[in-house]
Design a protein around this motif. Structure first.
Motif, PDB file in Angstrom:
ATOM      1  N   LEU A  82     -18.247  11.196   1.966  1.00 18.29           N
ATOM      2  CA  LEU A  82     -17.312  11.431   0.870  1.00 18.29           C
ATOM      3  C   LEU A  82     -16.396  12.607   1.195  1.00 18.29           C
ATOM      4  N   PHE A  83     -16.967  13.710   1.600  1.00 20.29           N
ATOM      5  CA  PHE A  83     -16.141  14.901   1.825  1.00 20.29           C
ATOM      6  C   PHE A  83     -15.374  14.847   3.147  1.00 20.29           C
ATOM      7  N   ASN A  84     -15.869  14.082   4.120  1.00 21.21           N
ATOM      8  CA  ASN A  84     -15.056  13.830   5.320  1.00 21.21           C
ATOM      9  C   ASN A  84     -13.822  13.013   4.930  1.00 21.21           C
ATOM     10  N   ALA A  85     -14.026  12.005   4.097  1.00 22.14           N
ATOM     11  CA  ALA A  85     -12.910  11.171   3.642  1.00 22.14           C
ATOM     12  C   ALA A  85     -11.907  12.006   2.858  1.00 22.14           C
ATOM     13  N   LEU A  86     -12.404  12.832   1.955  1.00 20.79           N
ATOM     14  CA  LEU A  86     -11.503  13.678   1.159  1.00 20.79           C
ATOM     15  C   LEU A  86     -10.724  14.636   2.054  1.00 20.79           C
ATOM     16  N   ASP A  87     -11.398  15.215   3.048  1.00 19.29           N
ATOM     17  CA  ASP A  87     -10.710  16.120   3.965  1.00 19.29           C
ATOM     18  C   ASP A  87      -9.578  15.395   4.696  1.00 19.29           C
ATOM     19  N   ASP A  88      -9.841  14.175   5.125  1.00 20.58           N
ATOM     20  CA  ASP A  88      -8.779  13.394   5.771  1.00 20.58           C
ATOM     21  C   ASP A  88      -7.619  13.144   4.809  1.00 20.58           C
ATOM     22  N   TRP A  89      -7.933  12.793   3.573  1.00 21.39           N
ATOM     23  CA  TRP A  89      -6.884  12.535   2.570  1.00 21.39           C
ATOM     24  C   TRP A  89      -6.101  13.809   2.273  1.00 21.39           C
ATOM     25  N   PHE A  90      -6.815  14.909   2.009  1.00 24.11           N
ATOM     26  CA  PHE A  90      -6.150  16.175   1.674  1.00 24.11           C
ATOM     27  C   PHE A  90      -5.183  16.615   2.771  1.00 24.11           C
ATOM     28  N   ASN A  91      -5.539  16.347   3.994  1.00 24.75           N
ATOM     29  CA  ASN A  91      -4.737  16.789   5.129  1.00 24.75           C
ATOM     30  C   ASN A  91      -3.832  15.682   5.667  1.00 24.75           C
ATOM     31  N   SER A  92      -3.560  14.707   4.811  1.00 23.36           N
ATOM     32  CA  SER A  92      -2.605  13.613   5.073  1.00 23.36           C
ATOM     33  C   SER A  92      -2.895  12.865   6.367  1.00 23.36           C
ATOM     34  N   ARG A  93      -4.191  12.601   6.617  1.00 24.64           N
ATOM     35  CA  ARG A  93      -4.589  11.831   7.790  1.00 24.64           C
ATOM     36  C   ARG A  93      -4.947  10.390   7.422  1.00 24.64           C
ATOM     37  N   VAL A  94      -4.591   9.984   6.208  1.00 23.81           N
ATOM     38  CA  VAL A  94      -4.860   8.616   5.750  1.00 23.81           C
ATOM     39  C   VAL A  94      -3.517   7.986   5.396  1.00 23.81           C
ATOM     40  N   GLU A  95      -2.957   7.292   6.357  1.00 24.79           N
ATOM     41  CA  GLU A  95      -1.608   6.743   6.187  1.00 24.79           C
ATOM     42  C   GLU A  95      -1.496   5.841   4.965  1.00 24.79           C
ATOM     43  N   SER A  96      -2.514   5.037   4.703  1.00 21.79           N
ATOM     44  CA  SER A  96      -2.453   4.092   3.580  1.00 21.79           C
ATOM     45  C   SER A  96      -2.386   4.790   2.225  1.00 21.79           C
ATOM     46  N   LEU A  97      -2.801   6.058   2.147  1.00 23.54           N
ATOM     47  CA  LEU A  97      -2.788   6.780   0.870  1.00 23.54           C
ATOM     48  C   LEU A  97      -1.549   7.649   0.690  1.00 23.54           C
ATOM     49  N   SER A  98      -0.683   7.708   1.669  1.00 21.53           N
ATOM     50  CA  SER A  98       0.543   8.514   1.636  1.00 21.53           C
ATOM     51  C   SER A  98       0.224   9.997   1.789  1.00 21.53           C
ATOM     52  N   GLN A  99       1.259  10.782   1.980  1.00 20.09           N
ATOM     53  CA  GLN A  99       1.081  12.228   2.107  1.00 20.09           C
ATOM     54  C   GLN A  99       0.435  12.764   0.831  1.00 20.09           C
ATOM     55  N   PHE A 100      -0.573  13.600   0.988  1.00 22.19           N
ATOM     56  CA  PHE A 100      -1.334  14.112  -0.148  1.00 22.19           C
ATOM     57  C   PHE A 100      -0.461  14.953  -1.078  1.00 22.19           C
ATOM     58  N   ARG A 101      -0.495  14.586  -2.351  1.00 21.71           N
ATOM     59  CA  ARG A 101       0.202  15.333  -3.405  1.00 21.71           C
ATOM     60  C   ARG A 101      -0.697  15.466  -4.643  1.00 21.71           C
ATOM     61  N   GLY A 102      -1.969  15.599  -4.400  1.00 25.28           N
ATOM     62  CA  GLY A 102      -2.899  15.662  -5.510  1.00 25.28           C
ATOM     63  C   GLY A 102      -3.334  14.277  -5.915  1.00 25.28           C
ATOM     64  N   CYS A 103      -3.990  14.197  -7.038  1.00 28.96           N
ATOM     65  CA  CYS A 103      -4.505  12.924  -7.527  1.00 28.96           C
ATOM     66  C   CYS A 103      -3.439  12.222  -8.370  1.00 28.96           C
ATOM     67  N   PHE A 104      -3.052  11.046  -7.935  1.00 28.79           N
ATOM     68  CA  PHE A 104      -2.069  10.260  -8.667  1.00 28.79           C
ATOM     69  C   PHE A 104      -2.529  10.003 -10.102  1.00 28.79           C
ATOM     70  N   PHE A 105      -3.813   9.764 -10.304  1.00 24.60           N
ATOM     71  CA  PHE A 105      -4.334   9.430 -11.629  1.00 24.60           C
ATOM     72  C   PHE A 105      -4.330  10.637 -12.558  1.00 24.60           C
ATOM     73  N   ILE A 106      -4.690  11.788 -12.050  1.00 21.40           N
ATOM     74  CA  ILE A 106      -4.619  13.012 -12.853  1.00 21.40           C
ATOM     75  C   ILE A 106      -3.168  13.304 -13.207  1.00 21.40           C
ATOM     76  N   ASN A 107      -2.297  13.246 -12.204  1.00 19.44           N
ATOM     77  CA  ASN A 107      -0.880  13.534 -12.430  1.00 19.44           C
ATOM     78  C   ASN A 107      -0.269  12.568 -13.440  1.00 19.44           C
ATOM     79  N   THR A 108      -0.576  11.291 -13.299  1.00 22.31           N
ATOM     80  CA  THR A 108       0.005  10.272 -14.176  1.00 22.31           C
ATOM     81  C   THR A 108      -0.581  10.359 -15.586  1.00 22.31           C
ATOM     82  N   ALA A 109      -1.882  10.578 -15.695  1.00 18.63           N
ATOM     83  CA  ALA A 109      -2.495  10.712 -17.022  1.00 18.63           C
ATOM     84  C   ALA A 109      -1.885  11.886 -17.780  1.00 18.63           C
TER      85      ALA A 109
END
Length: 191
Positions: A82-109
């Motif tokens: 879980l935290f390896n995945a989050l680290d990859d996402w936070f550091n924009s290493r997950v192309e399918s999730l786009s450059q990290f800008r926080g949580c889309f769901f928190i921001n949108t809610a």
């Protein structure tokens, strides 16, 4: 990519980068390269598009996270994955999730603060879906009651790590979350 997928992907990128209320229909159409007629053929208006984009991101995120977690063979491995995945996402290493800008769901809610609003409700359903997935994965190892409790705690740590990565430091957020989660897991396994 079909026109609807192209529209959802383009709208998501804009909403994630600039906010839902900060983006107009014409900007979405230009970004996605879609005609207005195509948009209104599939969606009644912007709010229907927003709902579809939330569902789109939910599925994209859920599939990615589930794929990352499915290799775990123990609760400890699950926390590490879980935290390896989050680290990859936070550091924009997950192309399918786009450059990290926080949580889309928190921001949108936050843009739809009423709990009765369908967009807010879908954002909350996403969070519940992720927590339920953690619970399902932990249950064979811990039993349903302990799995439910630990899944809630993991989600709380995960959400804190996401906000910390967005506002404080992307570099350390996942590792700090991992340490907290492993400590809780140790306590849970000792009971």
């Amino acid at each position: 990519m079909d026109k609807v997928s192209q529209l959802l992907a383009g709208a998501f990128e804009l909403f994630y980068r600039e906010s839902v209320h900060g983006v107009g229909i014409n900007q979405i159409l230009a970004e996605a390269g879609i005609a207005k007629k195509t948009l209104y053929h599939h969606f009644e208006g912007k709010e229907a598009l927003v709902l579809a984009v939330v569902r789109y991101r939910d599925q994209l995120f859920f599939d990615w996270l589930n794929q990352r977690l499915e290799v775990a063979q123990t609760p400890t491995e699950l926390v590490h994955e879980l935290f390896n995945a989050l680290d990859d996402w936070f550091n924009s290493r997950v192309e399918s999730l786009s450059q990290f800008r926080g949580c889309f769901f928190i921001n949108t809610a936050a843009e739809y603060p009423s709990p009765e609003h369908p967009v807010n409700r879908l954002c909350r359903e996403h969070k519940a879906r992720v927590q339920n997935e953690f619970e399902q994965k932990l249950s064979p190892w811990l039993g349903s009651e302990r799995a439910r409790e630990l899944a809630g705690q993991l989600c709380l740590i995960k959400e804190g790590a996401i906000v910390s990565a967005q506002l404080v430091s992307r570099q350390y957020a996942a590792e700090r979350g991992r340490k907290l989660a492993l400590g809780l897991l140790d306590l849970s396994l000792d009971d």
